[in-house]
Design an enzyme around this catalytic site. Structure first.
Site, PDB file in Angstrom:
ATOM      1  N   ASP A  67      68.809  58.754  69.130  1.00  0.00           N
ATOM      2  CA  ASP A  67      69.521  57.680  69.811  1.00  0.00           C
ATOM      3  C   ASP A  67      69.796  58.058  71.264  1.00  0.00           C
ATOM      4  OD1 ASP A  67      71.343  59.678  69.075  1.00  0.00           O
ATOM      5  OD2 ASP A  67      72.280  58.446  67.536  1.00  0.00           O
ATOM      6  N   ASP A 136      83.060  56.849  60.540  1.00  0.00           N
ATOM      7  CA  ASP A 136      82.963  55.508  59.937  1.00  0.00           C
ATOM      8  C   ASP A 136      81.691  55.345  59.092  1.00  0.00           C
ATOM      9  OD1 ASP A 136      80.983  55.417  61.865  1.00  0.00           O
ATOM     10  OD2 ASP A 136      81.864  53.774  63.017  1.00  0.00           O
ATOM     11  N   HIS A 138      78.557  56.003  60.113  1.00  0.00           N
ATOM     12  CA  HIS A 138      77.308  55.667  60.820  1.00  0.00           C
ATOM     13  C   HIS A 138      76.293  56.810  60.762  1.00  0.00           C
ATOM     14  CE1 HIS A 138      79.250  57.133  64.847  1.00  0.00           C
ATOM     15  NE2 HIS A 138      78.411  58.049  64.457  1.00  0.00           N
ATOM     16  N   GLU A 143      76.251  51.392  63.348  1.00  0.00           N
ATOM     17  CA  GLU A 143      77.665  51.281  62.999  1.00  0.00           C
ATOM     18  C   GLU A 143      77.799  50.425  61.732  1.00  0.00           C
ATOM     19  OE1 GLU A 143      79.576  53.294  64.265  1.00  0.00           O
ATOM     20  OE2 GLU A 143      79.848  53.187  66.433  1.00  0.00           O
TER      21      GLU A 143
HETATM   22  C1  F6R Z   1      74.215  61.443  67.476  1.00  0.00           C
HETATM   23  C2  F6R Z   1      74.296  60.651  66.260  1.00  0.00           C
HETATM   24  C3  F6R Z   1      75.596  60.393  65.593  1.00  0.00           C
HETATM   25  C4  F6R Z   1      76.359  61.664  65.289  1.00  0.00           C
HETATM   26  C5  F6R Z   1      77.712  61.339  64.663  1.00  0.00           C
HETATM   27  C6  F6R Z   1      78.526  62.570  64.346  1.00  0.00           C
HETATM   28  O1  F6R Z   1      72.874  61.571  67.892  1.00  0.00           O
HETATM   29  O2  F6R Z   1      73.292  60.187  65.811  1.00  0.00           O
HETATM   30  O3  F6R Z   1      75.370  59.686  64.396  1.00  0.00           O
HETATM   31  O4  F6R Z   1      75.607  62.456  64.417  1.00  0.00           O
HETATM   32  O5  F6R Z   1      78.428  60.501  65.521  1.00  0.00           O
HETATM   33  O6  F6R Z   1      78.833  63.221  65.543  1.00  0.00           O
HETATM   34  P1  F6R Z   1      79.476  64.672  65.520  1.00  0.00           P
HETATM   35  O7  F6R Z   1      78.458  65.562  64.932  1.00  0.00           O
HETATM   36  O8  F6R Z   1      79.739  64.992  66.951  1.00  0.00           O
HETATM   37  O9  F6R Z   1      80.697  64.582  64.688  1.00  0.00           O
END
Ligand code: F6R
Length: 261
Positions: A67, A136, A138, A143
């Site tokens: 992403d 959440d 995702h 989301e």
């Molecule tokens: C980032 C991504 C997100 C993160 C998620 C958890 O490329 O795809 O889905 O993996 O927001 O983020 P952290 O690991 O920082 O808690």
């Protein structure tokens, strides 16, 4: 879906790095899908250590971004392109030519999304996609209530995700972009092996809903239940709300070693 409970984040990183290493020994030019954020860092560190110790030749590996923020100036240190180059591509000693990602500063964002989806397919598809999970539920930045069939597209971050990610922008929610390009859930499910790593108590509810709840768009990560080869690696804290934790421990302890992850 296989659930592996590890003592801590470091152990999770080492386990996944070994799975990546086995893949690269089998298929040196494998396309590795990588996530950003805090969770995957132990994986990248363990992988880099293997390369530096001469245990692994990753020189032909290809890297694909999951992403990207929309609207950050090119080269912004928190853009996911810059992050992946810094945390994965450079430490593994790969050239920028080994790397592909969506263009978050494109004028025509929709065209950039479609182009990235097509580029992943023409690169032969992702062999192993590493995922984190949002509080959440995702994956990527799909989301809650994202279509389970979605393709790479623009999404608006929830207020919770903006707050969660403010730590990368000096704690200032105002600096966090509101929009991202993310591989869709349908796109992610096309990878041949999905490996989700979750660490810390803050992820425990999302992990329980992902693994033991119904498949539902309100918990995007629950889509992993529909994938033929999905591995969820969790530390004790992230596993703390799993009702079947003992069963997962039992099956992993008794797993034939040759199976790997
Ligand atoms: C980032 C991504 C997100 C993160 C998620 C958890 O490329 O795809 O889905 O993996 O927001 O983020 P952290 O690991 O920082 O808690």
């Amino acid at each position: 879906m296989e659930v592996v409970i590890v003592p801590d984040a470091k152990a999770g990183g080492e386990l996944i790095a070994e799975a990546v290493a086995q893949l690269l020994r089998r298929k040196p030019d494998a396309l590795l899908g990588v996530a950003t954020g805090s969770t995957p860092l132990p994986v990248y560190e363990a992988l880099t250590a293997k390369v530096r110790a001469g245990e692994l030749d990753a020189s032909a590996a290809r890297i694909a971004q999951l992403d990207e923020y929309v609207g950050l100036p090119a080269g912004h240190p928190e853009s996911y392109r810059a992050t992946v180059l810094r945390e994965v591509v450079e430490p593994l000693g790969l050239g920028p030519g080994s790397f592909m990602g969506p263009d978050g500063s494109a004028e025509d964002v929709q065209a950039a999304c479609a182009a990235y989806d097509a580029a992943l397919a023409s690169a032969g598809g992702v062999d192993l996609q590493l995922l984190g999970i949002g509080t959440d539920g995702h994956i990527g930045f799909n989301e809650p209530c994202s279509s389970l069939a979605s393709r790479t597209r623009i999404k608006t971050l929830t207020e919770q995700t903006i707050k969660d990610n403010a730590r990368f922008f000096d704690g200032d929610v105002g600096q966090v972009p509101r929009h991202v390009i993310t591989q869709g859930i349908g796109t992610i499910l096309e990878a041949r092996h999905l490996v989700l790593l979750a660490t810390g108590e803050g992820k425990a509810d999302a992990v329980a809903a992902t693994v033991e709840g119904p498949v539902a768009a309100v918990v995007p990560a629950s889509a992993l239940q529909r994938h033929p080869h999905a591995t969820v690696v969790v530390d004790e804290a992230a596993a703390s709300k799993l009702k079947l934790a003992d069963y997962f421990r039992h099956t992993y302890t008794n797993k034939p070693e040759w199976q790997g992850l």
